[in-house]
Design an enzyme around this catalytic site. Structure first.
Site: not given
Ligand code: PLP
Length: 404
Positions: A121, A198, A201, A224, A362
């Site tokens: 992401h 991270d 997900q 999430k 993203c």
């Molecule tokens: C794999 C991954 N990393 C990071 C994020 C960023 O999360 P947040 O917007 O809650 O900070 C997301 C959000 O969709 C994501 O899917």
């Protein structure tokens, strides 16, 4: 076995209509829905004990502090962190990653190398690029194959004594690939690199054990996993959190302040400057309770059934191509139909009450890999049903007819 019709009663939003049609919510990878049990906790906080924490001797402040710290303990237990102070409340995954990236500014130098994966992401790419700009370190990328799996043999060739950090997601938001993080962590440690996973997900589908994984940092967002937006957590091993400098300065993160010098508070407060999202933190704890009451094994098994069912149905549609066909996959399906633009499909589905995500999610490098502008993404949670999938597939066929 899950009693899905009972579970659905916990989610008031699932009763609403959108454009005159019952809502079908398949945008769970963007944000999940919130059960009444979590909503009640937020309402209770603001109705009965709203106060600032860690600062007041009065009863309300103490009640709020107790509830907030109780939530930290729940999170510690859920992720199996060794100590509660290894759990840092953040505003979400993005905040957690930036906190770590910022902390490494003073620990890296020119010639050092950072590895990310092709499946990230943007929030697990951009902060590291910024870190490289600040320090002169360079960024390497573990490539992916056509199925959306990381090519681990290439990862081996990137690792060396200059590798200082590895960043990889547990599950790809754009494709649903579950990455073999155990192996990725082990290999990073063999060359002495630290690793951040991270978990944005994975947190709604898998209960990770950070000690067993031996991961250095793990980040996720409450929204999430059926919690509120604007709150998340960073897990860090004690040694690393002690080594990293504070991210933001302000109230709460200090031990003593004079105009000549400031000393910092101990963990976790060193990284928690200012008034936090108090109700959010407490509700994050409630969301973890809720998810555990359903059970992560039950959740994973049922969501897999939904994934298989939807995949079979979608594969029968002529011209439909699914992106991301990894062997290990969670309940996310990214696809396109012929040359129809994903946005057009998403707009028509919305008219029929169906929420899906369209665009690059993203994750532009993934779209570039497949040479497409974006996809339509349907992502399922344990409160979705096969009947909803049937309605979605029928609506999709109608949309395709309208757009062909
Ligand atoms: C794999 C991954 N990393 C990071 C994020 C960023 O999360 P947040 O917007 O809650 O900070 C997301 C959000 O969709 C994501 O899917």
């Amino acid at each position: 076995m899950l009693n899905v019709s009972e579970i659905r009663k916990d989610f008031p939003i699932l009763n609403r209509k959108v454009n005159g049609k019952p809502l079908i919510y398949f945008d769970n990878a963007a944000t999940s829905q919130t059960p009444q049990q979590v909503i009640d906790v937020i309402v209770d906080y603001y109705s009965n004990y709203n106060a600032n924490i860690h600062r007041g001797v009065h009863s309300l402040s103490q009640e709020a502090t107790d509830a907030y710290e109780q939530a930290r303990l729940k999170i510690q237990k859920h992720f199996n962190a060794k100590h509660p102070y290894e759990v840092i409340f953040t505003s979400g995954t993005t905040h957690g990653i930036n906190l770590v990236a910022n902390g490494f500014s003073s620990l890296l130098k020119k010639g050092d190398e950072i590895i990310v994966s092709a499946l990230e992401h943007h929030s697990n790419i951009v902060p590291w690029q910024m870190l490289c700009e600040r320090t002169g370190a360079s960024l390497k990328v573990i490539p992916m194959n056509e199925s959306g799996e990381l090519i681990l043999s290439k990862y081996d060739t990137l690792l060396n004594e200059n590798t200082k950090l590895v960043f990889v997601n547990h599950i790809s938001n754009a494709l649903g690939t579950i990455n073999p993080i155990e192996t990725i962590i082990e290999k990073a440690h063999k060359v002495g690199a630290a690793i951040l996973v991270d978990g944005a997900q994975s947190c709604p589908h898998i209960k990770p054990d950070v000690q067993k994984l031996d991961v250095d940092f793990y980040v996720c967002s409450a929204h999430k996993l059926c919690g509120p937006t604007g709150v998340g957590m960073l897990y860090g091993k004690e040694d690393w959190l002690k080594k990293l400098p504070p991210y933001q300065g302000g109230g709460e993160m200090i031990a003593e302040v004079t105009f000549e010098k400031t000393t910092y508070a101990d963990l976790p407060h060193k990284f928690e400057a200012g008034t936090p999202n108090i109700s959010g933190g407490i509700a994050f704890g409630a969301a973890i309770d809720y998810m555990n009451s359903i059970g992560f094994d039950n959740i994973a098994a049922y969501e897999h059934e939904l994934l298989d069912y939807a995949t079979q149905q979608l594969q029968q549609i002529e011209g439909l191509k699914i992106y991301g066909t990894a062997k290990e996959k969670t309940s996310v399906i990214s696809f396109n139909v012929g040359t129809i633009h994903p946005y057009d499909v998403g707009t028509i589905l919305d008219k029929m009450g169906i929420a899906v995500r369209t665009g690059h999610h993203c994750a532009q490098p993934i779209m570039d890999f497949y040479k497409i502008p974006g996809t339509i993404r349907a992502s399922f949670m344990f409160y979705n049903t096969k009947e909803e999938i049937d309605t979605f597939v029928a609506a999709l066929k109608k949309a395709i007819m309208m757009l062909s």
